[in-house]
Design an enzyme around this catalytic site. Structure first.
Site, PDB file in Angstrom:
ATOM      1  N   HIS A   1       0.819  -1.210   0.000  1.00  0.00           N
ATOM      2  CA  HIS A   1       0.000   0.000   0.000  1.00  0.00           C
ATOM      3  C   HIS A   1       0.854   1.263   0.000  1.00  0.00           C
ATOM      4  O   HIS A   1       2.060   1.229   0.273  1.00  0.00           O
ATOM      5  CB  HIS A   1      -0.920   0.002   1.230  1.00  0.00           C
ATOM      6  CG  HIS A   1      -0.151  -0.018   2.530  1.00  0.00           C
ATOM      7  ND1 HIS A   1       0.421   1.110   3.061  1.00  0.00           N
ATOM      8  CD2 HIS A   1       0.146  -1.034   3.378  1.00  0.00           C
ATOM      9  CE1 HIS A   1       1.044   0.795   4.194  1.00  0.00           C
ATOM     10  NE2 HIS A   1       0.886  -0.498   4.404  1.00  0.00           N
TER      11      HIS A   1
ATOM     12  N   GLU B   1      -2.123  -7.127   7.449  1.00  0.00           N
ATOM     13  CA  GLU B   1      -0.761  -7.087   7.960  1.00  0.00           C
ATOM     14  C   GLU B   1      -0.626  -7.962   9.202  1.00  0.00           C
ATOM     15  O   GLU B   1      -1.614  -8.381   9.815  1.00  0.00           O
ATOM     16  CB  GLU B   1      -0.384  -5.632   8.281  1.00  0.00           C
ATOM     17  CG  GLU B   1       1.032  -5.414   8.802  1.00  0.00           C
ATOM     18  CD  GLU B   1       2.129  -5.886   7.845  1.00  0.00           C
ATOM     19  OE1 GLU B   1       2.216  -7.111   7.610  1.00  0.00           O
ATOM     20  OE2 GLU B   1       2.907  -5.036   7.372  1.00  0.00           O
TER      21      GLU B   1
END
Length: 219
Positions: free
Chosen positions: A15, A88
């Protein structure tokens, strides 16, 4: 027919920048937003990856990954499919702390975490657990997407997850996982599967930490 017509290409995109990235704060699974720079990074990556003959975009359901993926979806005219297995690493008690705060509260622990894929932050998960969580996403796509050979699937996720998933796909022994270093924001990894089936995929690492353009501080 091209000699690469059977090859499945997989791109793993990190990202864009968040405020927490800029402040060296441990995000983990806390749901943070992109900065304006992060949004621009996502658009630049989308322009670069939009020509990669992608057939699907799957993303972590955390906002920073979803927004990055949507920039790519807009260019590719593909829907973004979210999957919490692409989140994550759960950093447990470290989440929300800066790197310096973790080092002060848990001396030596962050170094151990980087060098030992079995190390688990307090209340969190190890790199091995992250890889095991994400690997089924790719295996399911291998089975479900009969149109994948000769084409590309893009997963938009997070640096820790991408490193762990890459190590798991390459079947690296745990002591070798730390050879895969960190990823810059909106950098990507590319792998290709040359094997005959899902149980013998023959994954190869083609690209690590590629970016749409050279960072301004690199000459």
């Amino acid at each position: 027919m091209s000699k690469y017509a059977h090859v499945r290409n997989l791109i793993l995109l990190r990202h864009g920048q968040t405020e927490w990235n800029a402040a060296d704060r441990m995000q983990g699974q806390i749901d943070t937003d992109l900065t304006e720079l992060g949004r621009q990074q996502a658009k630049e990556a989308a322009r670069e990856l939009g020509s990669r003959n992608a057939i699907a975009i799957h993303a972590s359901d955390l906002r920073r990954a979803k927004e990055t993926a949507q920039a790519l979806g807009d260019v590719s005219e593909l829907p973004v499919i979210t999957d919490p297995r692409l989140r994550e690493t759960n950093l447990g008690d470290w989440e929300g702390l800066t790197h310096l705060e973790v080092d002060a509260d848990y001396p030596g622990a962050r170094v151990q975490w980087r060098l030992d894929a079995t190390y688990t932050p307090p209340g969190g998960e190890s790199k091995l657990e992250v890889g095991a969580r994400a690997l089924p996403v790719v295996r399911e796509l291998y089975n479900e997407r009969q149109d994948w050979p000769g084409r590309t699937i893009i997963l938009v996720a997070h640096g820790g997850l991408i490193a762990a998933l890459t190590a798991a796909l390459l079947e690296l022994p745990p002591e070798k996982w730390p050879v895969l270093g960190g990823l810059a924001n909106t950098s990507w990894v590319q792998l290709s599967s040359h094997g005959p089936d899902v149980d013998r995929p023959g994954w190869r690492l083609d690209v690590w930490n590629a970016a749409a353009k050279v960072a301004p501080d690199v000459q």
